[in-house]
Write a protein that holds these residues in place. Structure first.
Motif, mmCIF file in Angstrom:
data_model
loop_
_atom_site.group_PDB
_atom_site.id
_atom_site.type_symbol
_atom_site.label_atom_id
_atom_site.label_comp_id
_atom_site.label_asym_id
_atom_site.label_seq_id
_atom_site.Cartn_x
_atom_site.Cartn_y
_atom_site.Cartn_z
ATOM 1 N N ASN A 78 0.808 -1.214 0.000
ATOM 2 C CA ASN A 78 0.000 0.000 0.000
ATOM 3 C C ASN A 78 0.842 1.266 0.000
ATOM 4 O O ASN A 78 0.351 2.341 0.338
ATOM 5 C CB ASN A 78 -0.933 -0.004 1.212
ATOM 6 C CG ASN A 78 -1.938 -1.129 1.134
ATOM 7 O OD1 ASN A 78 -2.466 -1.426 0.070
ATOM 8 N ND2 ASN A 78 -2.180 -1.794 2.248
ATOM 9 N N THR A 79 2.105 1.131 -0.331
ATOM 10 C CA THR A 79 3.011 2.270 -0.351
ATOM 11 C C THR A 79 3.404 2.583 -1.789
ATOM 12 O O THR A 79 3.811 1.687 -2.539
ATOM 13 C CB THR A 79 4.270 1.967 0.478
ATOM 14 O OG1 THR A 79 3.862 1.704 1.823
ATOM 15 C CG2 THR A 79 5.239 3.136 0.463
ATOM 16 N N HIS A 80 3.269 3.850 -2.136
ATOM 17 C CA HIS A 80 3.650 4.282 -3.481
ATOM 18 C C HIS A 80 5.161 4.170 -3.645
ATOM 19 O O HIS A 80 5.926 4.618 -2.812
ATOM 20 C CB HIS A 80 3.221 5.737 -3.697
ATOM 21 C CG HIS A 80 3.595 6.265 -5.040
ATOM 22 N ND1 HIS A 80 4.731 7.001 -5.248
ATOM 23 C CD2 HIS A 80 2.992 6.146 -6.251
ATOM 24 C CE1 HIS A 80 4.805 7.336 -6.526
ATOM 25 N NE2 HIS A 80 3.764 6.824 -7.150
ATOM 26 N N THR A 81 5.578 3.522 -4.709
ATOM 27 C CA THR A 81 6.979 3.456 -5.089
ATOM 28 C C THR A 81 7.160 4.466 -6.204
ATOM 29 O O THR A 81 6.464 4.402 -7.222
ATOM 30 C CB THR A 81 7.362 2.050 -5.598
ATOM 31 O OG1 THR A 81 7.061 1.118 -4.574
ATOM 32 C CG2 THR A 81 8.816 1.971 -5.957
ATOM 33 N N TRP A 82 8.075 5.384 -6.031
ATOM 34 C CA TRP A 82 8.224 6.486 -6.947
ATOM 35 C C TRP A 82 8.333 6.019 -8.396
ATOM 36 O O TRP A 82 7.767 6.615 -9.293
ATOM 37 C CB TRP A 82 9.452 7.318 -6.553
ATOM 38 C CG TRP A 82 9.678 8.482 -7.444
ATOM 39 C CD1 TRP A 82 8.977 9.651 -7.457
ATOM 40 C CD2 TRP A 82 10.655 8.602 -8.463
ATOM 41 N NE1 TRP A 82 9.459 10.491 -8.420
ATOM 42 C CE2 TRP A 82 10.499 9.875 -9.051
ATOM 43 C CE3 TRP A 82 11.656 7.769 -8.939
ATOM 44 C CZ2 TRP A 82 11.314 10.325 -10.081
ATOM 45 C CZ3 TRP A 82 12.462 8.223 -9.966
ATOM 46 C CH2 TRP A 82 12.275 9.481 -10.519
ATOM 47 N N MET A 83 9.016 4.922 -8.637
ATOM 48 C CA MET A 83 9.245 4.482 -10.007
ATOM 49 C C MET A 83 8.112 3.615 -10.557
ATOM 50 O O MET A 83 8.125 3.295 -11.729
ATOM 51 C CB MET A 83 10.554 3.691 -10.085
ATOM 52 C CG MET A 83 11.778 4.501 -9.721
ATOM 53 S SD MET A 83 11.946 6.066 -10.604
ATOM 54 C CE MET A 83 12.326 5.469 -12.231
ATOM 55 N N GLN A 84 7.122 3.255 -9.759
ATOM 56 C CA GLN A 84 6.180 2.238 -10.208
ATOM 57 C C GLN A 84 5.404 2.591 -11.464
ATOM 58 O O GLN A 84 5.038 1.710 -12.218
ATOM 59 C CB GLN A 84 5.240 1.813 -9.087
ATOM 60 C CG GLN A 84 4.155 2.782 -8.710
ATOM 61 C CD GLN A 84 3.414 2.306 -7.478
ATOM 62 O OE1 GLN A 84 4.013 1.862 -6.511
ATOM 63 N NE2 GLN A 84 2.120 2.397 -7.499
ATOM 64 N N THR A 96 -4.860 2.545 -7.269
ATOM 65 C CA THR A 96 -4.067 3.691 -7.684
ATOM 66 C C THR A 96 -3.612 4.421 -6.439
ATOM 67 O O THR A 96 -4.416 4.706 -5.558
ATOM 68 C CB THR A 96 -4.911 4.641 -8.567
ATOM 69 O OG1 THR A 96 -5.378 3.911 -9.696
ATOM 70 C CG2 THR A 96 -4.082 5.824 -9.026
ATOM 71 N N PHE A 97 -2.322 4.686 -6.355
ATOM 72 C CA PHE A 97 -1.774 5.370 -5.193
ATOM 73 C C PHE A 97 -1.425 6.803 -5.559
ATOM 74 O O PHE A 97 -0.961 7.075 -6.667
ATOM 75 C CB PHE A 97 -0.519 4.670 -4.675
ATOM 76 C CG PHE A 97 -0.784 3.276 -4.182
ATOM 77 C CD1 PHE A 97 -1.486 3.071 -3.011
ATOM 78 C CD2 PHE A 97 -0.332 2.182 -4.886
ATOM 79 C CE1 PHE A 97 -1.746 1.791 -2.544
ATOM 80 C CE2 PHE A 97 -0.584 0.901 -4.431
ATOM 81 C CZ PHE A 97 -1.284 0.703 -3.258
ATOM 82 N N LEU A 98 -1.614 7.678 -4.618
ATOM 83 C CA LEU A 98 -1.164 9.050 -4.784
ATOM 84 C C LEU A 98 0.356 9.053 -4.674
ATOM 85 O O LEU A 98 0.925 8.210 -3.966
ATOM 86 C CB LEU A 98 -1.763 9.941 -3.702
ATOM 87 C CG LEU A 98 -3.279 10.076 -3.700
ATOM 88 C CD1 LEU A 98 -3.750 10.826 -2.468
ATOM 89 C CD2 LEU A 98 -3.738 10.784 -4.970
ATOM 90 N N PRO A 99 1.024 9.983 -5.352
ATOM 91 C CA PRO A 99 2.472 10.036 -5.199
ATOM 92 C C PRO A 99 2.854 10.143 -3.729
ATOM 93 O O PRO A 99 2.271 10.918 -2.975
ATOM 94 C CB PRO A 99 2.854 11.307 -5.965
ATOM 95 C CG PRO A 99 1.783 11.437 -7.007
ATOM 96 C CD PRO A 99 0.529 10.956 -6.321
ATOM 97 N N HIS A 100 3.758 9.301 -3.310
ATOM 98 C CA HIS A 100 4.323 9.262 -1.963
ATOM 99 C C HIS A 100 3.337 8.753 -0.907
ATOM 100 O O HIS A 100 3.596 8.902 0.287
ATOM 101 C CB HIS A 100 4.891 10.624 -1.566
ATOM 102 C CG HIS A 100 5.750 11.212 -2.637
ATOM 103 N ND1 HIS A 100 6.961 10.676 -2.979
ATOM 104 C CD2 HIS A 100 5.548 12.267 -3.463
ATOM 105 C CE1 HIS A 100 7.476 11.384 -3.973
ATOM 106 N NE2 HIS A 100 6.647 12.342 -4.289
ATOM 107 N N GLN A 101 2.241 8.148 -1.333
ATOM 108 C CA GLN A 101 1.273 7.609 -0.382
ATOM 109 C C GLN A 101 1.941 6.560 0.500
ATOM 110 O O GLN A 101 2.559 5.620 0.010
ATOM 111 C CB GLN A 101 0.084 6.994 -1.121
ATOM 112 C CG GLN A 101 -1.000 6.470 -0.207
ATOM 113 C CD GLN A 101 -2.227 6.010 -0.975
ATOM 114 O OE1 GLN A 101 -2.485 6.473 -2.077
ATOM 115 N NE2 GLN A 101 -2.971 5.099 -0.396
#
Length: 164
Positions: free
Chosen positions: A3-9, A110-115
């Motif tokens: 559940n954590t946004h990975t910057w490069m994903q 869909t994750f928000l950036p840096h979620q």
């Protein structure tokens, strides 16, 4: 972690290799563009000046295109920026991180950036203290960026030194 946004994903990174670094004649090492598909280009030549490349990040929507279409659009953009010689490349390489198993969990969300970057659960060790986690996404400050990775690494080292 799922559940954590990975910057490069959702990123796509492309590199275009050339025999000569013609962009250096224009005194250019970084290009930022709003007329994609590449948002940012960087001089990616080696330190010995024997291999030359431009590397950049494509807009995430480019992931909907086929590889050959992305390549064509990247080269078209470079020719628009630098002229005909930008079309005389030796290879085109890319990584579509949304397709990489260990970068994108493919949860369907869909994750928000840096979620969830810096979530306190990342401070906990695993397997009886044998596995510790430290990266840009675990950092409570600048999560998802290089500064966050450095901060997180320093925090972990300090924790390990205190526990010695």
């Amino acid at each position: 972690a799922r559940n954590t946004h990975t910057w490069m994903q959702e990123s796509i990174k492309a590199g275009v290799v050339y025999k000569e670094p013609f962009w250096k004649d224009h005194k250019v090492s970084i290009i930022v563009s709003n007329q994609g598909p590449v948002i940012e280009y960087y001089d990616h030549s080696d330190s010995t000046n024997s291999r030359f490349a431009l590397c950049g990040f494509l807009h995430p929507a480019s992931g909907n295109l086929k590889r050959v279409e992305r390549e064509e659009k990247v080269i078209t953009q470079l020719k628009r920026l630098f002229g005909r010689e930008a079309g005389e490349y030796t290879s085109y390489e890319e990584v579509v991180w949304q397709n990489e198993k260990f970068t994108n969990a493919n949860t369907g969300e869909t994750f928000l950036p840096h979620q969830n970057n810096g979530n306190s659960i990342f401070k906990e060790s695993l397997y009886g203290g044998k596995v510790l986690i430290s990266n840009s996404e675990t950092s409570p400050v600048y999560g998802g960026y290089m500064e966050g990775a450095v901060f997180s690494g320093n925090q972990l080292v300090n924790k390990m030194l205190k526990e010695k």
